[in-house]
Scaffold this active site. Sequence first.
Site, PDB file in Angstrom:
ATOM      1  N   ASN A 149      44.548  -7.275  24.343  1.00 55.30           N
ATOM      2  CA  ASN A 149      45.449  -7.840  25.338  1.00 55.30           C
ATOM      3  C   ASN A 149      45.282  -9.354  25.530  1.00 55.30           C
ATOM      4  O   ASN A 149      46.241 -10.046  25.815  1.00 55.30           O
ATOM      5  CB  ASN A 149      45.304  -7.120  26.681  1.00 55.30           C
ATOM      6  CG  ASN A 149      43.943  -7.349  27.308  1.00 55.30           C
ATOM      7  OD1 ASN A 149      42.910  -7.216  26.661  1.00 55.30           O
ATOM      8  ND2 ASN A 149      43.931  -7.691  28.587  1.00 55.30           N
ATOM      9  N   LYS A 172      33.835  -8.592  16.350  1.00 58.64           N
ATOM     10  CA  LYS A 172      34.849  -7.629  15.915  1.00 58.64           C
ATOM     11  C   LYS A 172      36.089  -7.788  16.795  1.00 58.64           C
ATOM     12  O   LYS A 172      36.121  -7.346  17.941  1.00 58.64           O
ATOM     13  CB  LYS A 172      34.308  -6.194  16.035  1.00 58.64           C
ATOM     14  CG  LYS A 172      35.351  -5.088  15.835  1.00 58.64           C
ATOM     15  CD  LYS A 172      35.946  -5.100  14.455  1.00 58.64           C
ATOM     16  CE  LYS A 172      36.842  -3.887  14.223  1.00 58.64           C
ATOM     17  NZ  LYS A 172      38.087  -3.940  15.035  1.00 58.64           N
ATOM     18  N   GLY A 225      37.136  -3.634  27.242  1.00 60.71           N
ATOM     19  CA  GLY A 225      38.020  -2.557  26.811  1.00 60.71           C
ATOM     20  C   GLY A 225      37.993  -1.411  27.798  1.00 60.71           C
ATOM     21  O   GLY A 225      37.645  -1.576  28.976  1.00 60.71           O
ATOM     22  N   ASN A 227      37.149   2.197  29.741  1.00 64.12           N
ATOM     23  CA  ASN A 227      35.932   2.846  30.221  1.00 64.12           C
ATOM     24  C   ASN A 227      35.434   3.898  29.259  1.00 64.12           C
ATOM     25  O   ASN A 227      34.222   4.068  29.084  1.00 64.12           O
ATOM     26  CB  ASN A 227      36.191   3.473  31.595  1.00 64.12           C
ATOM     27  CG  ASN A 227      36.268   2.445  32.687  1.00 64.12           C
ATOM     28  OD1 ASN A 227      37.271   1.751  32.807  1.00 64.12           O
ATOM     29  ND2 ASN A 227      35.219   2.309  33.474  1.00 64.12           N
ATOM     30  N   VAL A 229      35.574   3.996  25.963  1.00 65.00           N
ATOM     31  CA  VAL A 229      34.827   3.381  24.858  1.00 65.00           C
ATOM     32  C   VAL A 229      33.570   2.704  25.387  1.00 65.00           C
ATOM     33  O   VAL A 229      32.488   2.817  24.787  1.00 65.00           O
ATOM     34  CB  VAL A 229      35.719   2.386  24.105  1.00 65.00           C
ATOM     35  CG1 VAL A 229      34.921   1.671  23.017  1.00 65.00           C
ATOM     36  CG2 VAL A 229      36.919   3.102  23.489  1.00 65.00           C
ATOM     37  N   GLU A 247      33.112  -5.357  30.381  1.00 62.29           N
ATOM     38  CA  GLU A 247      34.226  -5.652  31.286  1.00 62.29           C
ATOM     39  C   GLU A 247      35.238  -4.551  31.019  1.00 62.29           C
ATOM     40  O   GLU A 247      35.887  -4.516  29.971  1.00 62.29           O
ATOM     41  CB  GLU A 247      34.799  -7.037  31.006  1.00 62.29           C
ATOM     42  CG  GLU A 247      35.570  -7.619  32.183  1.00 62.29           C
ATOM     43  CD  GLU A 247      36.971  -7.048  32.303  1.00 62.29           C
ATOM     44  OE1 GLU A 247      37.182  -6.219  33.212  1.00 62.29           O
ATOM     45  OE2 GLU A 247      37.823  -7.397  31.493  1.00 62.29           O
ATOM     46  N   CYS A 281      43.460  -6.958  32.687  1.00 64.81           N
ATOM     47  CA  CYS A 281      42.511  -6.172  33.471  1.00 64.81           C
ATOM     48  C   CYS A 281      42.613  -6.499  34.957  1.00 64.81           C
ATOM     49  O   CYS A 281      42.312  -5.654  35.808  1.00 64.81           O
ATOM     50  CB  CYS A 281      41.092  -6.376  32.963  1.00 64.81           C
ATOM     51  SG  CYS A 281      40.545  -8.089  32.958  1.00 64.81           S
ATOM     52  N   GLU A 459      30.743 -12.427  33.515  1.00 69.02           N
ATOM     53  CA  GLU A 459      31.213 -13.381  32.531  1.00 69.02           C
ATOM     54  C   GLU A 459      31.567 -14.685  33.246  1.00 69.02           C
ATOM     55  O   GLU A 459      31.693 -14.729  34.468  1.00 69.02           O
ATOM     56  CB  GLU A 459      32.433 -12.832  31.786  1.00 69.02           C
ATOM     57  CG  GLU A 459      32.089 -11.618  30.939  1.00 69.02           C
ATOM     58  CD  GLU A 459      33.242 -11.150  30.082  1.00 69.02           C
ATOM     59  OE1 GLU A 459      33.015 -10.885  28.892  1.00 69.02           O
ATOM     60  OE2 GLU A 459      34.375 -11.040  30.596  1.00 69.02           O
TER      61      GLU A 459
END
Length: 486
Positions: A149, A172, A225, A227, A229, A247, A281, A459
């Site tokens: 996103n 990645k 990403g 929750n 994963v 996050e 997010c 962050e």
Amino acid sequence: MRTLQALSGGEWVASGDWIDVLDPADVRAPIARVPALAAKDVTRAYDHAERGFAAWKRTSPFERARILTDAARLIRERAEEIAADVTAENGKTITEATGETLKAADFLEYYAGYARQGYGTLLHDVRPNHRTHTQREPIGVILVISPWNDPLITPARKLAPLLAAGNAAVFKPATETPMAGLHFARALHDAGLPAGVLNVVTGRTAEIEEALLDDPRIAGITFTGSNAVGNRIRRRLADRNVRFQGELGGKNASVVLRDADLPAAAKAVVAASFGQAGQRCTATSRVIVDQPVYAEFTRLLVAEVEALRAGPGSDPETTLCPLSSPKHRDSVLADLRRAVEAGATVLTGGRDDTERPHGCFVGPTVLGEVTPEMAIWREEVFGPVLALRAVTGFDAAVEAVNDSDFGLAAAVFTRDLVSAYRFADEAECGQVAVNTTTTGWDVHLPFGGFRDSGTGYKEQGEEVLRFSTRVKTVAVHLGAAEPARG
């Protein structure tokens, strides 16, 4: 169709297999392709990162700062090209993509400044003739996993501070949006970043997941990403001494109190909810309205939403971009169908865009008659969908905000400073806004959520350095004290 390469050990590399990159405004033909690297290529990237870290941690912080500053300059010089690729692979408007590109340069410049700053603290020591201090050191090789996103700003937010602190990285990018991350890596590479300090792995996650996550040289993983994963990664790391910065999801709420400036609140809520088609997010997805102004606020809100103009992000007139992929579009439409079946009322929108059958468009949607038990009120949709609910009074509004598994962002609209500061104190989330959209982009502001929205490491700002550095305490005995002189 362009062919792009990954970065490993300071060289641009490819493989025998490729992944197509699609434009969500029209998915009929690929716009680019990137290498689908194999597990052995990932292991090789960690080999390079291990060697890169050994050299980079000993590199002068002033040299690190120079490289980050030069990379920022290159991104600004290439901003038009980079923003066009962000729009092409992600779908967001060219205005949003340009803002993201320039903000990525801001991150590099900001943390270049931090590379020059002091990195420890002088402490008092109870023992005579001792000098004691702390010093911060890089932790090592960090795996960076970024989402589709915000394909440029998220890598910038993660990579700039960890590189400034002297770490190395294996990065990645999301499979759907790899071009933006490769632009970021190219700017650093062209600015003189030593080989192996940053390695970019493109590929299908299912095929390289074990090599990515299980390498014993990983000191930390930073992930943005879902929750599902994030929790899977966390469980995988449970018995390893690997730091995890996550996050994750959100179900962000805005409160409109009875004394609010309703037209201004409606405009702000629409901006917070439908920017990037709600694929942020921090996007507002729940609106809690004081009962006496519910009808009037809803009327103003619906009018603002219906003024949005859907279209390709490359069209300057577009104010609502497509969703990221056909799969995500279908998921959002399925969430809407379930909401209606559960009793929600569609006040506007609620369908796909039949005028653009080859794109991933969903009309901006406002739902009324939503109850706290509905999935649309509790679960993240990540699309242009806004759920409304009326409550009575400040206390009920705060209770509704906090009645969530998530805790990323919340906003309140009020003319009363007492209510504003009470809300800031009582909202259980990491980001609070008053009479404005939710925060998150400014590089110097700590960013991250509470509860299931994140982990203990923030962050942005100075806080992010707690994740990518470790603290060492050093005590030095200066020798016997000299005798007093008469």
